[in-house]
Design a protein around this motif. Structure first.
Motif, PDB file in Angstrom:
ATOM      1  N   ARG A  79       0.834  -1.196   0.000  1.00 47.63           N
ATOM      2  CA  ARG A  79       0.000   0.000   0.000  1.00 47.63           C
ATOM      3  C   ARG A  79       0.872   1.251   0.000  1.00 47.63           C
ATOM      4  N   ALA A  80       1.989   1.197   0.721  1.00 50.60           N
ATOM      5  CA  ALA A  80       2.935   2.311   0.689  1.00 50.60           C
ATOM      6  C   ALA A  80       3.508   2.499  -0.717  1.00 50.60           C
ATOM      7  N   ALA A  81       3.749   1.375  -1.408  1.00 49.42           N
ATOM      8  CA  ALA A  81       4.252   1.465  -2.785  1.00 49.42           C
ATOM      9  C   ALA A  81       3.220   2.107  -3.701  1.00 49.42           C
ATOM     10  N   VAL A  82       1.941   1.827  -3.469  1.00 53.06           N
ATOM     11  CA  VAL A  82       0.891   2.483  -4.249  1.00 53.06           C
ATOM     12  C   VAL A  82       0.884   3.979  -3.964  1.00 53.06           C
ATOM     13  N   ALA A  83       1.003   4.359  -2.684  1.00 47.41           N
ATOM     14  CA  ALA A  83       1.048   5.778  -2.336  1.00 47.41           C
ATOM     15  C   ALA A  83       2.232   6.464  -3.015  1.00 47.41           C
ATOM     16  N   ARG A  84       3.378   5.807  -3.030  1.00 44.65           N
ATOM     17  CA  ARG A  84       4.559   6.364  -3.699  1.00 44.65           C
ATOM     18  C   ARG A  84       4.284   6.594  -5.184  1.00 44.65           C
ATOM     19  N   ALA A  85       3.582   5.659  -5.813  1.00 50.22           N
ATOM     20  CA  ALA A  85       3.262   5.796  -7.236  1.00 50.22           C
ATOM     21  C   ALA A  85       2.350   6.989  -7.497  1.00 50.22           C
ATOM     22  N   LEU A  86       1.581   7.388  -6.486  1.00 53.52           N
ATOM     23  CA  LEU A  86       0.582   8.445  -6.658  1.00 53.52           C
ATOM     24  C   LEU A  86       1.067   9.823  -6.239  1.00 53.52           C
ATOM     25  N   VAL A  87       2.223   9.921  -5.600  1.00 54.66           N
ATOM     26  CA  VAL A  87       2.587  11.172  -4.928  1.00 54.66           C
ATOM     27  C   VAL A  87       2.756  12.347  -5.889  1.00 54.66           C
ATOM     28  N   ASN A  88       3.123  12.081  -7.138  1.00 57.38           N
ATOM     29  CA  ASN A  88       3.257  13.161  -8.124  1.00 57.38           C
ATOM     30  C   ASN A  88       1.985  13.370  -8.942  1.00 57.38           C
ATOM     31  N   PRO A  94       0.255  11.328 -10.985  1.00 55.85           N
ATOM     32  CA  PRO A  94       0.572  10.968 -12.371  1.00 55.85           C
ATOM     33  C   PRO A  94      -0.669  10.791 -13.230  1.00 55.85           C
ATOM     34  N   LYS A  95      -0.466  10.847 -14.536  1.00 60.56           N
ATOM     35  CA  LYS A  95      -1.556  10.585 -15.475  1.00 60.56           C
ATOM     36  C   LYS A  95      -2.020   9.131 -15.385  1.00 60.56           C
ATOM     37  N   ALA A  96      -1.077   8.228 -15.128  1.00 64.99           N
ATOM     38  CA  ALA A  96      -1.414   6.810 -15.090  1.00 64.99           C
ATOM     39  C   ALA A  96      -0.518   6.087 -14.104  1.00 64.99           C
ATOM     40  N   VAL A  97      -1.052   5.015 -13.525  1.00 64.10           N
ATOM     41  CA  VAL A  97      -0.270   4.108 -12.684  1.00 64.10           C
ATOM     42  C   VAL A  97      -0.191   2.773 -13.403  1.00 64.10           C
ATOM     43  N   LEU A  98       1.031   2.284 -13.595  1.00 60.26           N
ATOM     44  CA  LEU A  98       1.269   1.005 -14.257  1.00 60.26           C
ATOM     45  C   LEU A  98       1.733   0.011 -13.201  1.00 60.26           C
ATOM     46  N   ALA A  99       1.045  -1.117 -13.119  1.00 59.83           N
ATOM     47  CA  ALA A  99       1.321  -2.088 -12.062  1.00 59.83           C
ATOM     48  C   ALA A  99       1.641  -3.448 -12.673  1.00 59.83           C
ATOM     49  N   LYS A 156      -9.251  -3.762  -4.075  1.00 55.98           N
ATOM     50  CA  LYS A 156     -10.287  -2.775  -3.758  1.00 55.98           C
ATOM     51  C   LYS A 156      -9.699  -1.364  -3.774  1.00 55.98           C
ATOM     52  N   LEU A 157      -8.462  -1.236  -3.300  1.00 60.46           N
ATOM     53  CA  LEU A 157      -7.819   0.079  -3.261  1.00 60.46           C
ATOM     54  C   LEU A 157      -7.733   0.704  -4.657  1.00 60.46           C
ATOM     55  N   PHE A 158      -7.398  -0.091  -5.663  1.00 61.02           N
ATOM     56  CA  PHE A 158      -7.303   0.455  -7.019  1.00 61.02           C
ATOM     57  C   PHE A 158      -8.631   1.090  -7.438  1.00 61.02           C
ATOM     58  N   PHE A 159      -9.718   0.428  -7.146  1.00 61.60           N
ATOM     59  CA  PHE A 159     -11.022   0.950  -7.544  1.00 61.60           C
ATOM     60  C   PHE A 159     -11.437   2.140  -6.682  1.00 61.60           C
ATOM     61  N   ASP A 160     -11.043   2.145  -5.414  1.00 58.51           N
ATOM     62  CA  ASP A 160     -11.304   3.304  -4.561  1.00 58.51           C
ATOM     63  C   ASP A 160     -10.558   4.526  -5.083  1.00 58.51           C
ATOM     64  N   LEU A 161      -9.328   4.341  -5.509  1.00 64.11           N
ATOM     65  CA  LEU A 161      -8.532   5.453  -6.028  1.00 64.11           C
ATOM     66  C   LEU A 161      -9.126   5.993  -7.322  1.00 64.11           C
ATOM     67  N   ARG A 162      -9.594   5.111  -8.159  1.00 65.70           N
ATOM     68  CA  ARG A 162     -10.252   5.571  -9.393  1.00 65.70           C
ATOM     69  C   ARG A 162     -11.514   6.358  -9.059  1.00 65.70           C
ATOM     70  N   ARG A 163     -12.286   5.868  -8.099  1.00 63.37           N
ATOM     71  CA  ARG A 163     -13.511   6.556  -7.688  1.00 63.37           C
ATOM     72  C   ARG A 163     -13.212   7.928  -7.099  1.00 63.37           C
ATOM     73  N   ASP A 164     -12.193   8.030  -6.244  1.00 66.27           N
ATOM     74  CA  ASP A 164     -11.932   9.261  -5.501  1.00 66.27           C
ATOM     75  C   ASP A 164     -11.048  10.245  -6.244  1.00 66.27           C
ATOM     76  N   PHE A 165     -10.164   9.743  -7.122  1.00 72.60           N
ATOM     77  CA  PHE A 165      -9.202  10.619  -7.786  1.00 72.60           C
ATOM     78  C   PHE A 165      -9.236  10.531  -9.308  1.00 72.60           C
ATOM     79  N   GLY A 166     -10.084   9.668  -9.865  1.00 70.96           N
ATOM     80  CA  GLY A 166     -10.134   9.525 -11.314  1.00 70.96           C
ATOM     81  C   GLY A 166      -8.872   8.917 -11.885  1.00 70.96           C
ATOM     82  N   GLN A 167      -8.180   8.106 -11.081  1.00 71.92           N
ATOM     83  CA  GLN A 167      -6.885   7.569 -11.489  1.00 71.92           C
ATOM     84  C   GLN A 167      -7.031   6.499 -12.572  1.00 71.92           C
TER      85      GLN A 167
END
Length: 227
Positions: free
Chosen positions: A145-154, A156-161, A178-189
Motif C-alpha cells: 500500500r505504501a508502494a501504491v502511495a509512492r506511485a501516486l505522490v506526483n 501521475p496521469k497513469a499508474v502502471l502495475a 479494492k484500493l485500485f477501484f477506490d482510487l479511481r472513484r476518488d481521484f479519477g486515477q
C-alpha cells in the motif's frame, strides 16, 4: 489518454511484441493477462518508457514519449507515470513517509510539500500510525500500500502495475484490489495492471489478453467490485 501504435520489440532473435495497438482512456482500469512469455511485462515497460520499442509510438495526451530526449523523457516519466511492482521496492533505510515522498523530492518539489503530499496519501490509506516505520517494520500488505502511495505522490496521469498483488496473501490481495477501484472513484486515477490474478483481471473495465506477442482478445466488463 494513452495511445500505443505499432509497437514491436525483439531481444536478439526473439520477437516479443509483434505490432501492438491499444488505447486507454482517462480513469480507465485495464488489466493485461496471458501466459508467461506473452509479452505483457515488456509492453508495460515500454508503456512506462522504461524500455524503448524497436518501432511504434507511445503517447500520453498527445506527447510522443520516444521523441523526447533522455533527460526530458526521465522528467516526463517521473511526473506523469507511477509504477507499482510485485515486490514493493521500498528503500530499507527510509521511513514509509520518506519512501512515499521520494518521487516528489526527485522531481524538485520542496521537502515540505513532498512530505505533506506523502502524509495525505498515507492518511488516505489508513496507515497514519505507520508513517515513521521502516519497511522491515511493516507487513506485506502495508508495504505494498505504501508502494501504491509512492506511485501516486506526483499525481501521475497513469499508474502502471506489474503483478502488484503477486506476493500477497488472499486477504491483502483483496484489499489491494479494492484500493485500485477506490482510487479511481476518488481521484479519477488510470490503472494498467499486468496480472495473473483472474479475479482482479475480471473486475477491470477491460481485460486485454496477450498471446505470443499480440493482443488476441479484449473483454469489456460491467462487473464492479463491492464497496
Amino acid at each position: 489518454m494513452i495511445r500505443i501504435t505499432g509497437i514491436t520489440k525483439s531481444f536478439e532473435q526473439l520477437q516479443v511484441l509483434k505490432g501492438i495497438d491499444l488505447e486507454i482512456g482517462q480513469g480507465e482500469i485495464v488489466s493485461i493477462v496471458g501466459p508467461s512469455g506473452a509479452g505483457k511485462t515488456t509492453l508495460l515497460q515500454i508503456m512506462g518508457s522504461l524500455d524503448r520499442p524497436d518501432s511504434g509510438t507511445v503517447s500520453y495526451d498527445g506527447t510522443d514519449l520516444f521523441s523526447l530526449s533522455d533527460r526530458k523523457l526521465a522528467q516526463f516519466r517521473n511526473r506523469n507515470i507511477g509504477f507499482v511492482f510485485q515486490f514493493h521496492q521500498l528503500l530499507p533505510e527510509f521511513t514509509m513517509e520518506e519512501n512515499v515522498a521520494m518521487p516528489a523530492l526527485i522531481s524538485g518539489t520542496s521537502r515540505r510539500t513532498a512530505m505533506e503530499r506523502a502524509r495525505k496519501l498515507i492518511d488516505y490509506l489508513g496507515l497514519s500510525d505507520r508513517r515513521s516505520h521502516k519497511p522491515s517494520q511493516l507487513s506485506g500488505g502495508e508495504r505494498q500500500r505504501a508502494a501504491v502511495a509512492r506511485a501516486l505522490v506526483n499525481e501521475p496521469k497513469a499508474v502502471l502495475a506489474d503483478e502488484p498483488s503477486g506476493s500477497l496473501d488472499s486477504h491483502n490481495r483483496a484489499e489491494l484490489h479494492k484500493l485500485f477501484f477506490d482510487l479511481r472513484r476518488d481521484f479519477g486515477q488510470t490503472f494498467v495492471i499486468v496480472t495473473h490474478d483472474e479475479s482482479l483481471a475480471d473486475q477491470a473495465d477491460r481485460k486485454i489478453v496477450m498471446t505470443d506477442g499480440r493482443i488476441t482478445d479484449i473483454t469489456t466488463t460491467t462487473i464492479c467490485p463491492e464497496d
